[in-house]
Design an enzyme around this catalytic site. Structure first.
Site, PDB file in Angstrom:
ATOM      1  N   TYR A 195       0.729  -1.329   0.006  1.00 35.94           N
ATOM      2  CA  TYR A 195      -0.018  -0.088   0.117  1.00 35.94           C
ATOM      3  C   TYR A 195       0.778   1.048   0.050  1.00 35.94           C
ATOM      4  O   TYR A 195       0.525   2.344  -0.641  1.00 35.94           O
ATOM      5  CB  TYR A 195      -0.945   0.052   1.196  1.00 35.94           C
ATOM      6  CG  TYR A 195      -1.814   1.346   1.339  1.00 35.94           C
ATOM      7  CD1 TYR A 195      -2.734   1.754   0.503  1.00 35.94           C
ATOM      8  CD2 TYR A 195      -1.460   2.162   2.169  1.00 35.94           C
ATOM      9  CE1 TYR A 195      -3.475   2.918   0.472  1.00 35.94           C
ATOM     10  CE2 TYR A 195      -2.162   3.391   2.467  1.00 35.94           C
ATOM     11  CZ  TYR A 195      -3.194   3.698   1.315  1.00 35.94           C
ATOM     12  OH  TYR A 195      -3.789   4.686   1.325  1.00 35.94           O
ATOM     13  N   PRO A 204      -3.165  12.502   3.015  1.00 36.41           N
ATOM     14  CA  PRO A 204      -3.737  12.491   4.345  1.00 36.41           C
ATOM     15  C   PRO A 204      -3.191  11.489   5.122  1.00 36.41           C
ATOM     16  O   PRO A 204      -2.742  10.468   4.739  1.00 36.41           O
ATOM     17  CB  PRO A 204      -5.104  12.268   3.950  1.00 36.41           C
ATOM     18  CG  PRO A 204      -5.492  12.376   2.646  1.00 36.41           C
ATOM     19  CD  PRO A 204      -4.120  12.173   1.866  1.00 36.41           C
ATOM     20  N   PHE A 253     -12.363   3.434   4.821  1.00 38.96           N
ATOM     21  CA  PHE A 253     -10.790   2.862   4.496  1.00 38.96           C
ATOM     22  C   PHE A 253     -10.467   1.838   5.509  1.00 38.96           C
ATOM     23  O   PHE A 253      -9.899   0.613   4.802  1.00 38.96           O
ATOM     24  CB  PHE A 253      -9.890   4.059   4.806  1.00 38.96           C
ATOM     25  CG  PHE A 253      -8.332   3.750   4.596  1.00 38.96           C
ATOM     26  CD1 PHE A 253      -7.716   3.817   3.399  1.00 38.96           C
ATOM     27  CD2 PHE A 253      -7.486   3.255   5.607  1.00 38.96           C
ATOM     28  CE1 PHE A 253      -6.435   3.484   3.075  1.00 38.96           C
ATOM     29  CE2 PHE A 253      -6.168   3.010   5.407  1.00 38.96           C
ATOM     30  CZ  PHE A 253      -5.743   2.939   4.017  1.00 38.96           C
TER      31      PHE A 253
HETATM   32  C1  8X3 Z   1      -4.266   6.165   4.819  1.00 40.84           C
HETATM   33  C2  8X3 Z   1      -3.466   6.598   5.906  1.00 40.84           C
HETATM   34  O1  8X3 Z   1      -1.525   5.852   7.609  1.00 40.84           O
HETATM   35  O2  8X3 Z   1      -3.422   4.386   7.280  1.00 40.84           O
HETATM   36  O3  8X3 Z   1      -3.532   6.554   3.702  1.00 40.84           O
HETATM   37  O4  8X3 Z   1      -1.626   4.690   5.525  1.00 40.84           O
HETATM   38  S1  8X3 Z   1      -2.579   5.334   6.623  1.00 40.84           S
END
Ligand code: 8X3
Length: 255
Positions: free
Chosen positions: A155, A185, A192
């Site tokens: 990711y 962000p 998410f």
């Molecule tokens: C989302 C924030 O810190 O979970 O992109 O990767 S994090």
């Protein structure tokens, strides 16, 4: 200020994409919305059209699929030939595991959506922006693209790619009025983490425990701001975190 502008937003049916669509609608921006689950917001779309007197067209698009992306652009009304803002928001994280434990299929989906999908959409819109000599590409990156963390390596790599792609396009467009912004962000409480943990709400909730996380509205407000700057002002990158977050992994949580 943004009245009569036109925006394309991907991943428009939830989270940051949805709140950006809503805020743009409230600012009288005409909207072209793509999402895998566009039906989810069809009532909102009807309401926004009437309430804000704007044009909205919405399509079910999975940005991972090049032929779907090509098809949708082929059938688009010429009204959308002069898009002002492209918000490349569609993206996701799947799994929180070491490289050896992670599911390869999860890698494919993240890479195909977060990197290739963003590129497919950009490749379609950029020639139009160049032809019109105007436009602004807003990519949704992440603090994960700035500070790599264990168990989220792929990711993080996709979001580092978003940073690199944003930089590269900005360089390629340096002699044009077209702007490129990478929004990065930190902790934003949307679905998410529910997606990352494949529906495990308890695990997802833990991510935001003891800290006042950002909301999707907070990010939408920043997107609206970067889109509202004067023509000679280009916000290249915005890293935005909750006040009690300092890097992707340094987070202060109250008990
Ligand atoms: C989302 C924030 O810190 O979970 O992109 O990767 S994090």
């Amino acid at each position: 200020m943004l009245t009569n502008k036109k925006a394309l937003i991907t991943g428009a049916s939830s989270g940051i994409g949805y709140e950006t669509a809503k805020l743009f609608a409230q600012n009288n921006v005409n909207l072209l919305l793509f999402s895998r689950n566009i039906d989810k917001i069809k009532n909102d779309i009807e309401e926004w059209k009437i309430k804000y007197n704007i044009k909205i067209e919405a399509f079910q698009v999975d940005v991972q699929n090049l032929s779907i992306v090509n098809n949708v652009f082929e059938k688009l009304d010429s009204y959308w030939d002069d898009i002002d803002f492209l918000v490349n928001n569609a993206g996701l994280a799947l799994g929180l595991e070491t490289i050896e434990k992670q599911d390869v299929n999860d890698w494919e989906i993240m890479i195909d959506t977060n990197i290739k999908g963003l590129l497919y959409i950009t490749k379609k819109v950029l020639p139009l922006m160049k032809k019109n000599n105007k436009g602004h590409i807003i990519n949704i990156g992440s603090v994960a693209g700035v500070w790599t963390y264990a168990n989220g390596v792929v990711y993080c790599a996709t979001k580092a790619a978003v940073k690199t792609i944003s930089e590269g396009i900005r360089i390629e467009l340096v002699d044009t009025p077209i702007k490129v912004t990478n929004i990065q962000p930190g902790l934003v409480e949307t679905n998410f983490s529910i997606t990352r943990f494949k529906g495990d709400n308890i695990k997802a909730k833990k991510v935001y425990e003891g800290i006042e996380a950002l909301t999707a509205i907070d990010i939408a407000e920043v997107i609206l701001w970067v889109c509202s700057t004067k023509p000679h002002v280009q916000i290249a990158e915005v890293t935005i975190m909750p006040t009690n977050q300092a890097t992707s992994t340094v987070v202060f949580r109250k008990n």
